[in-house]
Motif scaffolding. Sequence first.
Motif, PDB file in Angstrom:
ATOM      1  N   ASP A 101       0.819  -1.210   0.000  1.00 59.88           N
ATOM      2  CA  ASP A 101       0.000   0.000   0.000  1.00 59.88           C
ATOM      3  C   ASP A 101       0.853   1.261   0.000  1.00 59.88           C
ATOM      4  OD1 ASP A 101      -2.291  -1.500   0.003  1.00 59.88           O
ATOM      5  OD2 ASP A 101      -2.650  -1.336   2.164  1.00 59.88           O
ATOM      6  N   HIS A 102       1.981   1.213   0.707  1.00 60.82           N
ATOM      7  CA  HIS A 102       2.839   2.399   0.821  1.00 60.82           C
ATOM      8  C   HIS A 102       3.957   2.417  -0.218  1.00 60.82           C
ATOM      9  CE1 HIS A 102       0.890   2.410   4.823  1.00 60.82           C
ATOM     10  NE2 HIS A 102       1.027   3.721   4.718  1.00 60.82           N
ATOM     11  N   SER A 103       4.029   1.388  -1.064  1.00 62.42           N
ATOM     12  CA  SER A 103       5.070   1.315  -2.096  1.00 62.42           C
ATOM     13  C   SER A 103       4.597   1.791  -3.457  1.00 62.42           C
ATOM     14  CB  SER A 103       5.570  -0.130  -2.237  1.00 62.42           C
ATOM     15  OG  SER A 103       6.197  -0.589  -1.068  1.00 62.42           O
ATOM     16  N   GLN A 104       3.285   1.683  -3.712  1.00 61.69           N
ATOM     17  CA  GLN A 104       2.791   1.880  -5.071  1.00 61.69           C
ATOM     18  C   GLN A 104       3.016   3.293  -5.602  1.00 61.69           C
ATOM     19  OE1 GLN A 104       1.676  -1.014  -6.761  1.00 61.69           O
ATOM     20  NE2 GLN A 104       2.659  -1.679  -4.859  1.00 61.69           N
ATOM     21  N   GLU A 105       2.600   4.301  -4.847  1.00 65.72           N
ATOM     22  CA  GLU A 105       2.767   5.676  -5.345  1.00 65.72           C
ATOM     23  C   GLU A 105       4.245   6.043  -5.453  1.00 65.72           C
ATOM     24  OE1 GLU A 105       0.783  10.103  -4.833  1.00 65.72           O
ATOM     25  OE2 GLU A 105       0.586   8.652  -3.191  1.00 65.72           O
ATOM     26  N   VAL A 106       5.038   5.534  -4.525  1.00 64.38           N
ATOM     27  CA  VAL A 106       6.481   5.768  -4.576  1.00 64.38           C
ATOM     28  C   VAL A 106       7.060   5.130  -5.835  1.00 64.38           C
ATOM     29  CG1 VAL A 106       8.681   5.349  -3.414  1.00 64.38           C
ATOM     30  CG2 VAL A 106       6.638   5.880  -2.067  1.00 64.38           C
ATOM     31  N   GLY A 107       6.604   3.911  -6.144  1.00 70.05           N
ATOM     32  CA  GLY A 107       7.075   3.232  -7.347  1.00 70.05           C
ATOM     33  C   GLY A 107       6.719   3.986  -8.615  1.00 70.05           C
ATOM     34  N   HIS A 108       5.483   4.501  -8.688  1.00 76.06           N
ATOM     35  CA  HIS A 108       5.061   5.261  -9.866  1.00 76.06           C
ATOM     36  C   HIS A 108       5.886   6.542 -10.015  1.00 76.06           C
ATOM     37  CE1 HIS A 108       1.710   2.889 -11.286  1.00 76.06           C
ATOM     38  NE2 HIS A 108       1.232   2.789 -10.061  1.00 76.06           N
ATOM     39  N   ALA A 109       6.218   7.167  -8.893  1.00 77.03           N
ATOM     40  CA  ALA A 109       7.025   8.391  -8.942  1.00 77.03           C
ATOM     41  C   ALA A 109       8.425   8.093  -9.478  1.00 77.03           C
ATOM     42  CB  ALA A 109       7.106   9.018  -7.548  1.00 77.03           C
ATOM     43  N   LEU A 110       9.071   7.084  -8.914  1.00 76.04           N
ATOM     44  CA  LEU A 110      10.444   6.763  -9.312  1.00 76.04           C
ATOM     45  C   LEU A 110      10.506   6.207 -10.728  1.00 76.04           C
ATOM     46  CD1 LEU A 110      13.234   6.953  -8.040  1.00 76.04           C
ATOM     47  CD2 LEU A 110      12.988   4.600  -7.244  1.00 76.04           C
ATOM     48  N   ALA A 111       9.419   5.592 -11.191  1.00 78.11           N
ATOM     49  CA  ALA A 111       9.384   5.028 -12.546  1.00 78.11           C
ATOM     50  C   ALA A 111       9.503   6.103 -13.621  1.00 78.11           C
ATOM     51  CB  ALA A 111       8.095   4.231 -12.744  1.00 78.11           C
ATOM     52  N   LYS A 112       9.293   7.364 -13.268  1.00 80.25           N
ATOM     53  CA  LYS A 112       9.446   8.450 -14.242  1.00 80.25           C
ATOM     54  C   LYS A 112      10.874   8.528 -14.773  1.00 80.25           C
ATOM     55  CE  LYS A 112       5.856  11.202 -11.949  1.00 80.25           C
ATOM     56  NZ  LYS A 112       5.591  12.411 -11.126  1.00 80.25           N
ATOM     57  N   LEU A 113      11.827   7.970 -14.014  1.00 82.00           N
ATOM     58  CA  LEU A 113      13.225   7.990 -14.439  1.00 82.00           C
ATOM     59  C   LEU A 113      13.609   6.736 -15.217  1.00 82.00           C
ATOM     60  CD1 LEU A 113      15.106   9.411 -11.318  1.00 82.00           C
ATOM     61  CD2 LEU A 113      14.261  10.624 -13.325  1.00 82.00           C
ATOM     62  N   THR A 114      12.718   5.775 -15.310  1.00 82.17           N
ATOM     63  CA  THR A 114      13.044   4.524 -16.000  1.00 82.17           C
ATOM     64  C   THR A 114      12.205   4.331 -17.254  1.00 82.17           C
ATOM     65  OG1 THR A 114      11.449   3.228 -14.685  1.00 82.17           O
ATOM     66  CG2 THR A 114      13.686   3.456 -13.806  1.00 82.17           C
ATOM     67  N   GLN A 115      11.377   5.305 -17.585  1.00 76.63           N
ATOM     68  CA  GLN A 115      10.499   5.201 -18.744  1.00 76.63           C
ATOM     69  C   GLN A 115      10.630   6.446 -19.615  1.00 76.63           C
ATOM     70  OE1 GLN A 115       6.624   4.818 -16.988  1.00 76.63           O
ATOM     71  NE2 GLN A 115       7.030   2.817 -16.059  1.00 76.63           N
ATOM     72  N   GLY A 116      10.129   6.362 -20.837  1.00 76.37           N
ATOM     73  CA  GLY A 116      10.102   7.514 -21.720  1.00 76.37           C
ATOM     74  C   GLY A 116      11.486   8.022 -22.089  1.00 76.37           C
ATOM     75  N   ALA A 117      11.606   9.357 -22.184  1.00 68.04           N
ATOM     76  CA  ALA A 117      12.855   9.976 -22.638  1.00 68.04           C
ATOM     77  C   ALA A 117      14.023   9.687 -21.720  1.00 68.04           C
ATOM     78  CB  ALA A 117      12.657  11.492 -22.773  1.00 68.04           C
ATOM     79  N   LEU A 118      13.744   9.413 -20.447  1.00 62.40           N
ATOM     80  CA  LEU A 118      14.816   9.164 -19.487  1.00 62.40           C
ATOM     81  C   LEU A 118      15.090   7.675 -19.280  1.00 62.40           C
ATOM     82  CD1 LEU A 118      13.934  11.828 -16.758  1.00 62.40           C
ATOM     83  CD2 LEU A 118      15.592  12.000 -18.615  1.00 62.40           C
ATOM     84  N   GLY A 119      14.354   6.828 -20.001  1.00 65.22           N
ATOM     85  CA  GLY A 119      14.437   5.396 -19.765  1.00 65.22           C
ATOM     86  C   GLY A 119      15.826   4.799 -19.879  1.00 65.22           C
ATOM     87  N   GLY A 120      16.616   5.228 -20.861  1.00 68.84           N
ATOM     88  CA  GLY A 120      17.938   4.646 -21.036  1.00 68.84           C
ATOM     89  C   GLY A 120      19.073   5.517 -20.559  1.00 68.84           C
ATOM     90  N   VAL A 121      18.757   6.577 -19.815  1.00 70.39           N
ATOM     91  CA  VAL A 121      19.781   7.543 -19.411  1.00 70.39           C
ATOM     92  C   VAL A 121      20.414   7.178 -18.077  1.00 70.39           C
ATOM     93  CG1 VAL A 121      20.206   9.968 -18.838  1.00 70.39           C
ATOM     94  CG2 VAL A 121      18.632   9.380 -20.690  1.00 70.39           C
ATOM     95  N   LEU A 122      19.575   6.864 -17.088  1.00 76.93           N
ATOM     96  CA  LEU A 122      20.055   6.623 -15.725  1.00 76.93           C
ATOM     97  C   LEU A 122      19.779   5.198 -15.243  1.00 76.93           C
ATOM     98  CD1 LEU A 122      18.673   9.930 -14.175  1.00 76.93           C
ATOM     99  CD2 LEU A 122      20.996   9.515 -14.973  1.00 76.93           C
ATOM    100  N   ASN A 123      19.103   4.413 -16.061  1.00 73.59           N
ATOM    101  CA  ASN A 123      18.702   3.072 -15.653  1.00 73.59           C
ATOM    102  C   ASN A 123      19.480   2.029 -16.446  1.00 73.59           C
ATOM    103  OD1 ASN A 123      17.193   0.997 -14.416  1.00 73.59           O
ATOM    104  ND2 ASN A 123      15.782   0.939 -16.147  1.00 73.59           N
TER     105      ASN A 123
END
Length: 400
Positions: free
Chosen positions: A190-212
Amino acid sequence: MVIGQNLLGGGVFSFDPFSAYEAGVLDDPNIICSGKVGSGKSTLNKALTTRGAAFGYRAYCPADVKGEWTAPARAVGGAAFEIGPGGADRINVLGTPIQRPASFSEEDWEETTRNRRAMLLEAITERLMPEGRELTPMESSALLYALTQVLRRDAQEPVLGDVVHELFNPQKDERDRVPEGFTRMTEVRDHSQEVGHALAKLTQGALGGVLNGKSTVQFDPSLPMLTIDVSRLDGNRLLDVVMTCTSSWMESALQDGTHRRRFMVYDEGWRIFTQHSLLARLQHNWKIARGWGISNVLVFHSFGDLETAGDGGQAARALAHNLVSDSSTVISFRQSGRAVGPAQEMLDLTDTAAGLLTDLRKGQALWRIGRRQSLVQVTRTAREAAIFDTDEAMVKHGAA
């Protein structure tokens, strides 16, 4: 190092934060550099770092937003990494760019590295949360638990994507126990989901291959200068987060216990004033500069930027003001009229000195070095002019 001309006393103006600190002239080696676009900040900082290479000083720019540090770095025999869409390189911000230094025990190095990763994850996740809100205690515990689980499986080089996956799919630990502070795994989820969605912004889209993913570059501590070009990401709304990540990666390499004299240049610093947690990271680095043998250099446009730091609240402003008070050297190029008041208050300037700030010519700056003040014209050679050439205005040339 020769910087230019002393416009008040006449003659040559020289400056070296490391020697001045060793001599007791300065309380710390940190530098604040502020001024309008085109006033000469870029030229000064490139001169300071490239000339410092002749003295054996090393320099690092962990987030080159304009791509203007590549030429100076390569001119002194250094290197520039290029990340972003179309870039050749990738930085694993949770990786360790250097081997364990001999000055660290294995246990101490593991703890130091884990603390850096945890501090970075908390800072950037808070920035990525809706409206940049702070993590709740339970969300913070869930994030740190996810990191712990990932490190248990891959302590050598964990990646952001693994932490995101763990947040979305939390499991009991290796002892088949619910993490401390929780009563059941559904509570962790319950307390991980929103945190996961927030951090996923750095692993998807334009930033997907930059820092991950695994790093494709290696930190070489023997080089005189090293920069990370993030100019391909200019305009991305998460650029400040990328800058924080690349800074953390590079900073971790400087915890090598060698106590070398090194410049760490935070260019376009106003971009990381947006979040309280990012400011707190900077203040931490300012406090430990002497122990690391580092002269932190923070570059921004206006002292007014400090008044609106973070959420503009008192706590964020206090953090921003502390960066100035923890910097014995403050260099003020031409300021806008609205920035004069904050500058005069923070630097305790006389009315006469404050009045100069709006009238300074290109390349001229008011320096506060410890308790001394100087008015300086930065000079550069013809060769430096070619290497430093940016959108910023030309300053007066010295001898070739």
